[in-house]
Design a protein around this motif. Structure first.
Motif, short mmCIF file in Angstrom:
data_model
loop_
_atom_site.label_atom_id
_atom_site.label_comp_id
_atom_site.label_asym_id
_atom_site.label_seq_id
_atom_site.Cartn_x
_atom_site.Cartn_y
_atom_site.Cartn_z
N LEU A 122 -56.84 23.05 56.87
CA LEU A 122 -57.36 21.92 56.13
C LEU A 122 -57.30 20.62 56.94
N HIS A 123 -58.13 19.68 56.56
CA HIS A 123 -58.31 18.42 57.29
C HIS A 123 -56.99 17.71 57.54
N ARG A 124 -56.21 17.51 56.49
CA ARG A 124 -54.98 16.70 56.62
C ARG A 124 -53.91 17.40 57.45
N ASP A 125 -54.02 18.70 57.59
CA ASP A 125 -53.01 19.45 58.34
C ASP A 125 -53.04 19.13 59.83
N HIS A 168 -58.75 28.73 49.16
CA HIS A 168 -58.78 27.33 48.73
C HIS A 168 -60.23 26.88 48.65
N GLN A 185 -62.39 23.78 47.84
CA GLN A 185 -62.64 22.36 47.60
C GLN A 185 -64.10 22.20 47.21
N ASP A 233 -62.65 18.82 53.32
CA ASP A 233 -62.29 20.23 53.15
C ASP A 233 -63.39 21.04 52.47
N ASP A 251 -54.34 17.36 50.90
CA ASP A 251 -54.51 18.79 51.18
C ASP A 251 -53.80 19.61 50.12
N SER A 288 -52.96 22.19 47.49
CA SER A 288 -53.55 23.53 47.44
C SER A 288 -52.69 24.46 46.59
#
Length: 341
Positions: free
Chosen positions: A198-201, A226, A228, A235, A276, A278
């Motif tokens: 995911l983007h924020r990871d 996941h 989104q 995401d 993020d 989830s």
């Protein structure tokens, strides 16, 4: 000669391993207040799991008195120096070599030698737990974390290219070499690779793409994904790619994979940017699924999906917003020790 085989998370457990958060720089400007909140969040998860199976907690020597006061004999305490408290990543991955339970000890280097991380103590936790559990260690030279893999217990593993092929983890590694290592250590005969997490990871305190926040097995040939659904969130494209990657895919036994979409929480942003959050990052223990909750309308939607996947389990919703604020979820702070055969 056979290789060890890592069982699925829903196989019977002897216990769950966790770690009591020690003071460290990841708690930021809020310092002691943030640490106290993190400990409350971790203990809420431990208390919920303890209704279903024993919990053993690694505790830093400097926190022993505080831990004993808070635990009130509810959890076993194992004293050892700690850097952080993400047990999924610092603990061993248990597997069976025939009927013998073994502990696969990966190399841990602070999620790819990240600038904020320290890992001298955490890199030893795999062997500490193996010794306490009385099981043989299977050593791996692969830099890997438990959150970087998810297995079905029948030879299929989910993983991401930005973790095992990360040049800060395994410089020069190839898909082929990683797959050979997983075949030898956890019995994975089929690897399903995703391009990223995911983007924020990939922000500060991220893992650079752990799979256990984007996809997980929920039974043979069943994968939770996941989903989104807001096209404005970065995401959204990642979720579409996950579903496309699994379309027409099979597991190690050749069975077509059923993709089960789990809607992401409706909240899109927090004070730090795109969230993020989830539901994929849940934990399956004996008789229960410990599911991340976010005080969100989709909490109950996710609970119903997980209940259909685990009809004999109780779905326990536990607020995970505080855990996610530090870079992970419920799955990230737990590690199962399978019941001996």
């Amino acid at each position: 000669m056979t290789s060890p085989l890592m069982p699925a998370e829903w196989a019977p457990h002897e216990r769950t391993w966790m770690a009591f958060p020690p003071p460290n720089d990841t708690f930021g400007e809020r310092g002691e207040e943030a640490l106290e909140q993190a400990r409350r969040d971790w203990l809420k998860v431990a208390e919920t799991i303890a209704k279903y199976e024993p919990v053993s907690m690694i505790v830093d020597p400097g926190d022993a008195a505080e831990a004993r006061a808070q635990f009130r004999d509810r959890f076993e305490i194992v004293i050892h120096d700690l850097d952080d408290a993400w047990m999924r990543d610092i603990g061993p991955s248990f597997a069976f070599d025939g009927d013998e339970l073994v502990a696969v000890d990966w190399v841990f280097n602070g999620w790819g030698a990240q600038s904020w991380a320290t890992w001298e103590n955490d890199s030893k936790i795999g062997r500490v737990i193996a010794e306490h559990a009385g099981v043989r260690v299977v050593s791996s030279e692969l830099v890997n974390e438990g959150g970087g893999i998810h297995v079905d217990g029948e030879g299929t593993v989910l993983l991401t290219r930005t973790v095992q092929l990360d040049p800060h983890r395994n410089p020069g590694a190839t898909v082929e070499a990683v797959e050979v290592e997983f075949a030898c250590t956890i019995g994975a005969s089929k690897a399903i690779w995703f391009n990223r997490g995911l983007h924020r990871d990939y922000d500060s305190y991220g893992t650079r793409g752990h799979v256990d926040i984007i996809a997980s097995f929920a039974g043979p040939a069943k994968v939770l994904v996941h989903d989104q659904r807001d096209q404005g969130h970065p995401d959204y494209a990642i979720s579409q790619a996950l579903k496309q990657r699994l379309a027409g895919e099979t597991d190690a036994a050749g069975r077509p994979i059923e993709v089960i979409e789990v809607p992401a929480p409706t909240v899109l942003r927090d004070e730090h940017g795109w969230v993020d959050w989830s539901y994929i990052n849940h934990y399956v223990c004996n008789g229960a699924v410990i599911l991340c909750a976010f005080n969100d309308p989709n909490d109950e939607v996710a609970a119903k999906i997980l209940q259909r996947c685990y009809p004999e389990h109780t779905i326990e919703l536990v607020d995970a917003r505080g855990i996610f604020a530090h870079g992970g979820g419920i799955h990230c702070i737990t590690q199962q020790q399978p019941a001996r055969r």
